[in-house]
Design a protein around this motif. Structure first.
Motif, PDB file in Angstrom:
ATOM      1  N   VAL A 179      39.657  43.490  38.123  1.00 34.49           N
ATOM      2  CA  VAL A 179      41.095  43.226  38.165  1.00 34.49           C
ATOM      3  C   VAL A 179      41.475  43.027  39.628  1.00 34.49           C
ATOM      4  O   VAL A 179      41.330  43.945  40.443  1.00 34.49           O
ATOM      5  CB  VAL A 179      41.899  44.389  37.562  1.00 34.49           C
ATOM      6  CG1 VAL A 179      43.393  44.115  37.667  1.00 34.49           C
ATOM      7  CG2 VAL A 179      41.493  44.619  36.108  1.00 34.49           C
ATOM      8  N   CYS A 180      41.930  41.840  39.957  1.00 31.49           N
ATOM      9  CA  CYS A 180      42.338  41.512  41.328  1.00 31.49           C
ATOM     10  C   CYS A 180      43.861  41.544  41.385  1.00 31.49           C
ATOM     11  O   CYS A 180      44.527  40.608  40.935  1.00 31.49           O
ATOM     12  CB  CYS A 180      41.814  40.143  41.737  1.00 31.49           C
ATOM     13  SG  CYS A 180      40.011  39.992  41.731  1.00 31.49           S
ATOM     14  N   ASP A 181      44.406  42.632  41.903  1.00 31.83           N
ATOM     15  CA  ASP A 181      45.856  42.826  41.915  1.00 31.83           C
ATOM     16  C   ASP A 181      46.435  42.335  43.236  1.00 31.83           C
ATOM     17  O   ASP A 181      46.471  43.059  44.219  1.00 31.83           O
ATOM     18  CB  ASP A 181      46.188  44.311  41.703  1.00 31.83           C
ATOM     19  CG  ASP A 181      47.685  44.543  41.540  1.00 31.83           C
ATOM     20  OD1 ASP A 181      48.442  43.546  41.460  1.00 31.83           O
ATOM     21  OD2 ASP A 181      48.101  45.715  41.499  1.00 31.83           O
ATOM     22  N   GLU A 182      46.864  41.066  43.264  1.00 32.62           N
ATOM     23  CA  GLU A 182      47.368  40.431  44.488  1.00 32.62           C
ATOM     24  C   GLU A 182      46.343  40.583  45.616  1.00 32.62           C
ATOM     25  O   GLU A 182      46.683  40.856  46.767  1.00 32.62           O
ATOM     26  CB  GLU A 182      48.714  41.055  44.901  1.00 32.62           C
ATOM     27  CG  GLU A 182      49.846  40.847  43.909  1.00 32.62           C
ATOM     28  CD  GLU A 182      50.501  39.471  44.039  1.00 32.62           C
ATOM     29  OE1 GLU A 182      49.946  38.605  44.749  1.00 32.62           O
ATOM     30  OE2 GLU A 182      51.557  39.259  43.416  1.00 32.62           O
ATOM     31  N   ALA A 183      45.076  40.340  45.279  1.00 27.51           N
ATOM     32  CA  ALA A 183      43.981  40.670  46.198  1.00 27.51           C
ATOM     33  C   ALA A 183      43.943  39.815  47.450  1.00 27.51           C
ATOM     34  O   ALA A 183      43.264  40.185  48.419  1.00 27.51           O
ATOM     35  CB  ALA A 183      42.649  40.546  45.457  1.00 27.51           C
ATOM     36  N   VAL A 184      44.644  38.682  47.464  1.00 26.98           N
ATOM     37  CA  VAL A 184      44.623  37.841  48.664  1.00 26.98           C
ATOM     38  C   VAL A 184      46.012  37.617  49.250  1.00 26.98           C
ATOM     39  O   VAL A 184      46.161  36.918  50.249  1.00 26.98           O
ATOM     40  CB  VAL A 184      43.950  36.474  48.373  1.00 26.98           C
ATOM     41  CG1 VAL A 184      42.508  36.663  47.934  1.00 26.98           C
ATOM     42  CG2 VAL A 184      44.741  35.659  47.360  1.00 26.98           C
TER      43      VAL A 184
END
Length: 278
Positions: A179-184
């Protein structure tokens, strides 16, 4: 068609708030996620997009079991994990990991990279293959970091490098879903592109499945297989990436697309042509 690897069904999350009513204040609730359902098949990337406050990050935390649901279910490979007890969550944590928005706040500043990366395995009382040093060096190479820096601390790295440490930590337990939560979103544009390329490479090499939370549609179009658009706690549109960008059906989706520079000319031409027919 294969069965979904991760499935959320009728998710609801309510948070308590203090209601109004003079001296006799009544407890009330705020519904941050309101009847949200989605499916992700192995190897796919589903992007949840929407403005701040739309409920997308809360949905991500429900899917990763970082928050308990008010109602609804989360299934991994057909198993309902919603009611897992704390003692049973280790197995689930091995399958589903999270990369957070702010790499510095999600990494312990007092721990070296080696300790950060191996922490999930230590917590789960699992053997560290090859020992902590060799294991960390191998993971650092996989995410594009200098393995000789395994004894450094997070503050000694740039934002993009720190996020790569977060990705390495997520990979340490061999998850199937990340799960990439606003990862960038906290990274500069050029660094965003590098991290997106890394995530795509890892997906191809490891067969990873992503739930990708973002508000930046230019980022979403680079990585998403399918897109679900959220507003006010609900999914209002879902479809494959090209359909959502090229022929959005919901007014809110069209508003989001109108608010950003045109990100692919052919999508804009298709969108205008479809709008002319309606």
């Amino acid at each position: 068609m294969s069965e979904p690897l991760l499935r959320a069904t009728h998710l609801v999350k309510e948070f308590p708030i203090m209601g109004t009513g003079g001296l006799l204040r009544r407890p009330a609730t705020f519904r941050a996620v309101d009847d949200v359902s989605f499916e992700i098949r192995a190897g796919e990337t589903l992007a949840l997009v929407g403005e701040s406050g739309s409920g997308k990050s809360t949905t991500a935390r429900l899917a990763a079991r970082l928050l308990d649901v008010t109602s609804g279910t989360v299934e991994l490979d057909g198993e309902d994990v919603t009611a897992l007890k704390r003692s049973e969550l280790n197995r689930f944590r091995s399958e589903v990991q999270v990369v957070f928005q702010d790499p510095y706040s999600s990494l312990n500043p007092r721990h070296t990279v080696e300790r950060i990366v191996t922490a999930p395995l230590v917590y789960q009382q699992r053997t560290i293959p090859g020992g902590p040093r060799a294991f960390t060096r191998s993971l650092m190479e996989r995410v594009g970091l200098d393995p000789d820096h395994s004894q450094k601390y997070p503050a000694q790295f740039s934002g993009g490098q720190a996020q790569r440490i977060g990705i390495a930590r997520a990979l340490a337990v061999g998850p199937r879903v990340v799960v990439c939560d606003e990862a960038v979103s906290a990274l500069d544009v050029s660094v965003q592109a590098q991290v997106i390329n890394l995530l795509r490479d890892l997906q191809r090499e490891e067969g990873l499945t992503y739930l990708f939370i973002a508000h930046d549609l230019a980022v979403v179009r680079q990585i998403a297989t399918r897109v679900a658009v959220m507003t006010q706690g609900r999914i209002v549109e879902e479809g494959d990436r090209d359909s959502v960008f090229g022929a959005p059906r919901h007014e809110y989706t069209r508003t989001l697309l109108d608010a950003v520079p045109r990100i692919r000319p052919e999508w804009e031409r298709q969108r205008r042509a479809n709008a002319g027919r309606s």
